[in-house]
Design a protein around this motif. Structure first.
Motif, PDB file in Angstrom:
ATOM      1  N   ARG A 149       4.064   7.044   9.568  1.00  6.22           N
ATOM      2  CA  ARG A 149       2.752   6.452   9.238  1.00  6.22           C
ATOM      3  C   ARG A 149       2.939   5.045   8.655  1.00  6.22           C
ATOM      4  O   ARG A 149       2.192   4.129   8.972  1.00  6.22           O
ATOM      5  N   ALA A 150       3.954   4.909   7.805  1.00  2.00           N
ATOM      6  CA  ALA A 150       4.221   3.578   7.240  1.00  2.00           C
ATOM      7  C   ALA A 150       4.647   2.619   8.348  1.00  2.00           C
ATOM      8  O   ALA A 150       4.256   1.440   8.352  1.00  2.00           O
ATOM      9  N   GLN A 151       5.418   3.126   9.314  1.00  2.00           N
ATOM     10  CA  GLN A 151       5.856   2.260  10.428  1.00  2.00           C
ATOM     11  C   GLN A 151       4.656   1.845  11.279  1.00  2.00           C
ATOM     12  O   GLN A 151       4.571   0.699  11.733  1.00  2.00           O
ATOM     13  N   ASP A 152       3.718   2.778  11.502  1.00  2.00           N
ATOM     14  CA  ASP A 152       2.515   2.431  12.278  1.00  2.00           C
ATOM     15  C   ASP A 152       1.754   1.298  11.591  1.00  2.00           C
ATOM     16  O   ASP A 152       1.277   0.376  12.248  1.00  2.00           O
ATOM     17  N   PHE A 153       1.639   1.383  10.267  1.00  2.00           N
ATOM     18  CA  PHE A 153       0.927   0.330   9.521  1.00  2.00           C
ATOM     19  C   PHE A 153       1.682  -0.992   9.647  1.00  2.00           C
ATOM     20  O   PHE A 153       1.089  -2.051   9.815  1.00  2.00           O
ATOM     21  N   ARG A 154       2.996  -0.919   9.532  1.00  2.00           N
ATOM     22  CA  ARG A 154       3.833  -2.117   9.642  1.00  2.00           C
ATOM     23  C   ARG A 154       3.610  -2.769  11.015  1.00  2.00           C
ATOM     24  O   ARG A 154       3.451  -3.978  11.129  1.00  2.00           O
ATOM     25  N   ASN A 155       3.594  -1.922  12.061  1.00  2.00           N
ATOM     26  CA  ASN A 155       3.398  -2.460  13.421  1.00  2.00           C
ATOM     27  C   ASN A 155       2.031  -3.109  13.568  1.00  2.00           C
ATOM     28  O   ASN A 155       1.872  -4.090  14.277  1.00  2.00           O
ATOM     29  N   ARG A 156       1.073  -2.553  12.891  1.00  2.00           N
ATOM     30  CA  ARG A 156      -0.299  -3.062  13.035  1.00  2.00           C
ATOM     31  C   ARG A 156      -0.589  -4.282  12.161  1.00  2.00           C
ATOM     32  O   ARG A 156      -1.263  -5.213  12.587  1.00  2.00           O
ATOM     33  N   TYR A 157      -0.082  -4.245  10.916  1.00  2.00           N
ATOM     34  CA  TYR A 157      -0.478  -5.297   9.956  1.00  2.00           C
ATOM     35  C   TYR A 157       0.672  -6.241   9.571  1.00  2.00           C
ATOM     36  O   TYR A 157       0.459  -7.174   8.808  1.00  2.00           O
ATOM     37  N   GLY A 158       1.912  -5.978  10.051  1.00  3.56           N
ATOM     38  CA  GLY A 158       3.069  -6.792   9.658  1.00  3.56           C
ATOM     39  C   GLY A 158       3.701  -6.237   8.397  1.00  3.56           C
ATOM     40  O   GLY A 158       3.246  -5.234   7.851  1.00  3.56           O
ATOM     41  N   GLY A 159       4.791  -6.875   7.924  1.00  2.00           N
ATOM     42  CA  GLY A 159       5.466  -6.409   6.702  1.00  2.00           C
ATOM     43  C   GLY A 159       6.488  -5.335   6.999  1.00  2.00           C
ATOM     44  O   GLY A 159       6.940  -5.172   8.145  1.00  2.00           O
ATOM     45  N   ASN A 160       6.870  -4.562   5.985  1.00  2.00           N
ATOM     46  CA  ASN A 160       7.919  -3.545   6.120  1.00  2.00           C
ATOM     47  C   ASN A 160       7.383  -2.153   5.796  1.00  2.00           C
ATOM     48  O   ASN A 160       6.454  -2.018   5.005  1.00  2.00           O
ATOM     49  N   GLY A 161       8.002  -1.125   6.391  1.00  2.00           N
ATOM     50  CA  GLY A 161       7.569   0.253   6.163  1.00  2.00           C
ATOM     51  C   GLY A 161       8.640   1.046   5.415  1.00  2.00           C
ATOM     52  O   GLY A 161       9.837   0.847   5.647  1.00  2.00           O
ATOM     53  N   ILE A 201       0.855  -1.200   0.000  1.00  2.00           N
ATOM     54  CA  ILE A 201       0.000   0.000   0.000  1.00  2.00           C
ATOM     55  C   ILE A 201       0.881   1.236   0.000  1.00  2.00           C
ATOM     56  O   ILE A 201       1.855   1.307   0.759  1.00  2.00           O
ATOM     57  N   VAL A 202       0.550   2.214  -0.841  1.00  2.00           N
ATOM     58  CA  VAL A 202       1.213   3.525  -0.759  1.00  2.00           C
ATOM     59  C   VAL A 202       0.170   4.544  -0.293  1.00  2.00           C
ATOM     60  O   VAL A 202      -0.940   4.581  -0.815  1.00  2.00           O
ATOM     61  N   GLY A 203       0.571   5.365   0.681  1.00  2.00           N
ATOM     62  CA  GLY A 203      -0.341   6.352   1.279  1.00  2.00           C
ATOM     63  C   GLY A 203      -1.006   5.740   2.492  1.00  2.00           C
ATOM     64  O   GLY A 203      -1.960   4.979   2.347  1.00  2.00           O
ATOM     65  N   CYS A 204      -0.463   6.031   3.667  1.00  2.72           N
ATOM     66  CA  CYS A 204      -0.965   5.377   4.891  1.00  2.72           C
ATOM     67  C   CYS A 204      -1.793   6.365   5.715  1.00  2.72           C
ATOM     68  O   CYS A 204      -1.488   6.646   6.875  1.00  2.72           O
ATOM     69  N   GLY A 205      -2.856   6.907   5.105  1.00  3.20           N
ATOM     70  CA  GLY A 205      -3.770   7.806   5.813  1.00  3.20           C
ATOM     71  C   GLY A 205      -5.042   7.071   6.198  1.00  3.20           C
ATOM     72  O   GLY A 205      -5.017   5.867   6.471  1.00  3.20           O
ATOM     73  N   SER A 206      -6.184   7.789   6.156  1.00  2.00           N
ATOM     74  CA  SER A 206      -7.434   7.214   6.666  1.00  2.00           C
ATOM     75  C   SER A 206      -7.892   5.983   5.888  1.00  2.00           C
ATOM     76  O   SER A 206      -8.185   4.945   6.466  1.00  2.00           O
ATOM     77  N   ILE A 207      -7.970   6.095   4.563  1.00  2.00           N
ATOM     78  CA  ILE A 207      -8.611   5.015   3.802  1.00  2.00           C
ATOM     79  C   ILE A 207      -7.715   3.774   3.705  1.00  2.00           C
ATOM     80  O   ILE A 207      -8.207   2.666   3.492  1.00  2.00           O
ATOM     81  N   ALA A 208      -6.410   3.971   3.872  1.00  2.00           N
ATOM     82  CA  ALA A 208      -5.490   2.840   3.754  1.00  2.00           C
ATOM     83  C   ALA A 208      -5.815   1.754   4.781  1.00  2.00           C
ATOM     84  O   ALA A 208      -5.618   0.558   4.517  1.00  2.00           O
ATOM     85  N   HIS A 209      -6.359   2.143   5.955  1.00  2.00           N
ATOM     86  CA  HIS A 209      -6.732   1.136   6.954  1.00  2.00           C
ATOM     87  C   HIS A 209      -7.808   0.203   6.395  1.00  2.00           C
ATOM     88  O   HIS A 209      -7.792  -0.996   6.653  1.00  2.00           O
ATOM     89  N   VAL A 210      -8.735   0.787   5.641  1.00  2.77           N
ATOM     90  CA  VAL A 210      -9.830  -0.015   5.087  1.00  2.77           C
ATOM     91  C   VAL A 210      -9.263  -1.014   4.061  1.00  2.77           C
ATOM     92  O   VAL A 210      -9.677  -2.176   4.003  1.00  2.77           O
ATOM     93  N   HIS A 211      -8.274  -0.568   3.280  1.00  3.50           N
ATOM     94  CA  HIS A 211      -7.629  -1.479   2.318  1.00  3.50           C
ATOM     95  C   HIS A 211      -6.873  -2.582   3.070  1.00  3.50           C
ATOM     96  O   HIS A 211      -6.968  -3.758   2.725  1.00  3.50           O
ATOM     97  N   ALA A 212      -6.118  -2.173   4.092  1.00  6.20           N
ATOM     98  CA  ALA A 212      -5.318  -3.157   4.837  1.00  6.20           C
ATOM     99  C   ALA A 212      -6.238  -4.198   5.489  1.00  6.20           C
ATOM    100  O   ALA A 212      -5.977  -5.404   5.411  1.00  6.20           O
TER     101      ALA A 212
END
Ligand SMILES: NC(=O)c1ccc[n+]([C@@H]2O[C@H](COP(=O)([O-])OP(=O)(O)OC[C@H]3O[C@@H](n4cnc5c(N)ncnc54)[C@H](O)[C@@H]3O)[C@@H](O)[C@H]2O)c1
Length: 334
Positions: free
Chosen positions: A37-49, A5-16
């Motif tokens: 923001r990318a690190q927060d997503f990584r922490n939440r969903y796994g993978g790399n930021g 995913i590129v762009g880790c704002g509001s809607i990206a959570h719905v995609h993740a």
């Protein structure tokens, strides 16, 4: 299959969240120019930021890129990913200008390009689409689409890209009401012409774009009146109404009501759909994203590809052109 995913704002959570529900797809990476923001997503969903799209694609080589960035970046990011052999699934709007549309149309690629018009998957829309196809309600005589939402100055002030022509590409239509316009196209067919007007009523000096756009749209068999504003005091479900020979069909969010000509009223039962994110975004992201991957895995056509969304894109661009020039725009000549 690997997704990023590129762009880790509001809607990206719905995609993740939507991708996480798919058994054969692994979410491997996130990129955002605001690296945390990318690190927060990584922490939440796994993978790399990552803090750069280019670096993420070079290192991760995903099969699919989800584009959840501001509007003006959708086309450049799509082109970049497709050139690197990666399928793309982009948030709306597909484009912000005719030049961007022409760039997409001139592209030759074997890779998949999908656009997130998730409301086509709402149970209410599926039911009405089938009903119209069956001709049980008779012909559609006229239609209306109404979006009355609230976006105040803070919504624009806290974002670096909303409210500006160059980065958002417009206001109430391109950002909020594009889904309702898309549903009118989905239900009524290829539009022939549009005569539109637009205003900025309530955020003068705050935004450069419209907070209100109204349009009269001619379709092959019926005309539609369309009104979209973000100057209302709350977010209420968009309304689509189709006046048919046999009944009037009203769709509000997940509710469908039939008003028959003899006066009786019926509310057909619909399957309830869980909304991820804000309910007024609709609940279709999960189904839409699952359908994209199903098409990809089965090597079949995804219905929300460029040809499948072209009528909506052209109507949106023509509505702006009409509002700017104060002329009716005929889509077949355009
Ligand atoms: N389908 C829907 O119902 C729906 C609902 C909400 C938003 N959206 C769409 O989703 C997209 C994003 O909206 P949002 O509300 O999440 O916005 P947002 O501002 O919350 O998020 C955008 C993110 O992109 C990042 N970004 C900006 N430039 C970047 C770049 N060059 N490289 C990497 N990251 C970059 C920003 O830092 C931000 O984190 C928009 O196109 C919007 O219209 C769709």
């Amino acid at each position: 299959m690997r997704a990023a995913i590129v762009g880790c704002g509001s809607i990206a959570h719905v995609h993740a969240e939507s991708i996480s529900r798919l058994s054969d797809i692994t979410l491997t990476a996130f990129a955002d120019i605001i690296g945390e923001r990318a690190q927060d997503f990584r922490n939440r969903y796994g993978g790399n930021g990552y803090s750069s799209l280019e670096e993420m694609l070079a290192k991760e080589k995903p099969d699919v890129l989800h584009i959840c960035t501001p509007h003006y970046l959708h086309v450049p990011m799509m082109l970049y990913a497709l050139k690197h052999g990666i399928h793309v699934f982009s948030e709306k709007p597909p484009v912000i200008s005719k030049d961007q549309l022409n760039e997409l149309l001139s592209l030759h690629t074997e890779k998949y390009m999908g656009f997130c018009f998730q409301n086509r998957y709402n149970p209410s829309i599926r039911l009405v689409k089938k009903l119209l196809e069956s001709k049980a309600a008779g012909n559609v005589i006229g239609a209306r689409g109404i979006v009355t939402w609230e976006r105040d100055a803070s919504y624009y002030n806290e974002s670096g890209w909303r409210g500006k022509q160059d980065t958002e590409g417009g206001g109430a239509l391109i950002n909020q009401a594009i889904h309702t316009m898309d549903l009118l196209v989905y239900l009524l067919g290829t539009p022939l012409s549009v005569d539109a007007g637009m205003h900025n009523h309530h955020l003068k000096g705050v935004i450069e774009v419209e907070d209100t756009l109204e349009a009269y749209i001619r379709f092959p068999d019926a005309s539609a009146v369309f009104y979209a504003t973000t100057a209302y005091c709350e977010n209420v479900p968009p309304l689509i109404e189709l006046s048919c020979e046999d009944r009037t069909i009203r769709i509000e969010d997940h509710a469908v009501t039939y008003y028959y000509r003899d006066g009786h009223i019926e509310t057909p039962k619909l399957s309830s759909a869980e909304a991820l994110g804000k309910s007024y975004w609709g609940s279709g992201h999960v189904s839409c994203i699952a359908d994209f991957y199903k098409s990809l895995c089965e090597n079949s056509r995804f219905s929300l590809d460029l040809p499948g969304t072209l009528d909506t894109i052209r109507l949106m661009l023509a509505s702006y052109e009409s509002a700017r020039t104060q002329k009716e725009i005929f889509l077949l000549d355009n």
